[in-house]
Design a protein around this motif. Structure first.
Motif, short mmCIF file in Angstrom:
data_model
loop_
_atom_site.label_atom_id
_atom_site.label_comp_id
_atom_site.label_asym_id
_atom_site.label_seq_id
_atom_site.Cartn_x
_atom_site.Cartn_y
_atom_site.Cartn_z
N GLN A 116 0.83 -1.21 0.00
CA GLN A 116 0.00 0.00 0.00
C GLN A 116 0.86 1.26 0.00
O GLN A 116 0.62 2.20 -0.76
CB GLN A 116 -0.91 0.00 1.23
N SER A 129 2.44 2.13 -3.27
CA SER A 129 1.52 2.47 -4.35
C SER A 129 1.31 3.98 -4.47
O SER A 129 0.75 4.46 -5.46
CB SER A 129 0.17 1.78 -4.14
N TYR A 130 1.76 4.72 -3.46
CA TYR A 130 1.59 6.17 -3.49
C TYR A 130 2.85 6.82 -4.07
O TYR A 130 3.89 6.93 -3.41
CB TYR A 130 1.33 6.71 -2.08
N ILE A 172 1.84 12.65 -3.43
CA ILE A 172 0.84 13.15 -2.48
C ILE A 172 0.55 14.60 -2.86
O ILE A 172 1.37 15.48 -2.64
CB ILE A 172 1.35 13.07 -1.03
N ASP A 173 -0.61 14.80 -3.47
CA ASP A 173 -0.93 16.15 -3.96
C ASP A 173 -2.30 16.64 -3.53
O ASP A 173 -2.69 17.76 -3.85
CB ASP A 173 -0.83 16.19 -5.49
N THR A 174 -3.03 15.82 -2.80
CA THR A 174 -4.36 16.22 -2.31
C THR A 174 -4.55 15.69 -0.89
O THR A 174 -3.81 14.80 -0.44
CB THR A 174 -5.48 15.66 -3.20
N PRO A 220 -7.13 13.80 0.17
CA PRO A 220 -7.48 12.38 0.14
C PRO A 220 -6.27 11.46 -0.06
O PRO A 220 -6.16 10.42 0.61
CB PRO A 220 -8.45 12.29 -1.05
N SER A 221 -5.35 11.82 -0.97
CA SER A 221 -4.18 10.97 -1.18
C SER A 221 -3.28 10.98 0.05
O SER A 221 -2.69 9.96 0.42
CB SER A 221 -3.38 11.45 -2.41
N SER A 257 -4.95 8.70 2.78
CA SER A 257 -4.79 7.28 2.46
C SER A 257 -3.36 6.82 2.78
O SER A 257 -3.14 5.75 3.35
CB SER A 257 -5.10 7.03 0.99
N PHE A 258 -2.39 7.65 2.41
CA PHE A 258 -0.99 7.30 2.67
C PHE A 258 -0.71 7.24 4.16
O PHE A 258 -0.09 6.28 4.65
CB PHE A 258 -0.07 8.34 2.00
N GLN A 263 5.25 20.93 -4.65
CA GLN A 263 5.17 19.48 -4.82
C GLN A 263 6.54 18.82 -4.65
O GLN A 263 6.65 17.70 -4.14
CB GLN A 263 4.60 19.14 -6.20
#
Length: 250
Positions: A30, A33-34, A37-39, A41-42, A45-46, A150
């Protein structure tokens, strides 16, 4: 998942050590898979994946267990070199891979310590158990971090993941060897039930046709196990009187 896949492999650990390893492998999958990270929600999840990973690490001496198992596997493979008709080049290559991964893991800093000491991860982790607890007014530092360029977040993400490579490489080589220790063999369940002896196995692997929409529930240990097959649709689904599948005791 590709639409042309006809079977699915279910894995079940037969001891607590393997249970921890599979959970760590799942968490690492998991985390890896990231790629960005730009939002929010992402990010959430991370950080949830990272939090779960830390929780699993805290439940045992993962490094010591892995190093002990890597040494055990190397000794066993060394014995294979004296057997006739053994491809010594391949065995020697596997031994070298295990040895290198063990050496790197033993010299690496404490596993996951760089994650536990990170301020952003710590701040978010404290709020994850609270529903909606990571709003901008709850964790303003996260809100600021997500507003940085970013490139800053990309560098941070890479540092987090790179710090886990010694663990991931050692675990991957070990689990690959265990999974390849036995081949799939045909089996047949009767009225959705199957049982057999495990002979000191650590990992049970079952290959089932997806079209059946049936999954296994496994109970057992290193000497004996039982499998109950259940339909995905518990109300309308059925299990054939005889269900063919394949099994490997690793």
């Amino acid at each position: 998942m590709s639409d042309d896949i006809t079977t699915i492999i279910f894995e079940h650990p037969l001891n607590e050590k393997m249970r921890s390893w599979l959970r760590i492998e799942n968490s690492l999958t998991q985390i890896n898979s990231y790629h960005i990270i730009d939002t929010l929600p992402s990010a959430m999840s991370f950080f949830r994946a990272i939090s779960e990973f830390i929780e699993v690490l805290d439940r045992g001496e993962i490094r010591a267990e892995l190093l002990k198992e890597l040494e055990k596997r190397q000794k066993k493979l060394q014995q294979w070199l004296s057997f006739p008709n053994v491809d010594k080049d391949i065995v020697s290559q596997i031994i070298e891979e295990l040895s290198q991964n063990a050496s790197i893991l033993s010299k690496a800093p404490r596993i996951g310590q760089h994650l536990k000491q990170d301020k952003i991860i710590s701040l978010v982790k404290q709020r994850l158990s609270i529903p909606g607890g990571c709003c901008s007014f709850d964790v303003p530092a996260l809100h600021l971090w997500l507003s940085l360029p970013q490139t800053v977040r990309d560098e941070k993400l890479q540092n987090w993941i790179i710090g886990l490579q010694p663990l991931q490489n050692a675990l991957t080589s070990l689990l690959t060897l265990i999974r390849q220790s036995d081949t799939f063999k045909p089996a047949l369940s009767h009225r959705g039930f199957y049982q057999d002896s495990a002979e000191d196995a650590e990992l049970l692997r079952l290959k089932v046709f997806i079209d059946h929409q049936i999954y296994p529930q496994v109970s057992g240990h290193k000497n004996r196990y039982a499998v109950r097959f259940l339909p995905l649709d518990s109300e309308n689904g059925t299990v054939p009187l005889e269900l063919p599948f394949e099994i490997a005791c690793c």
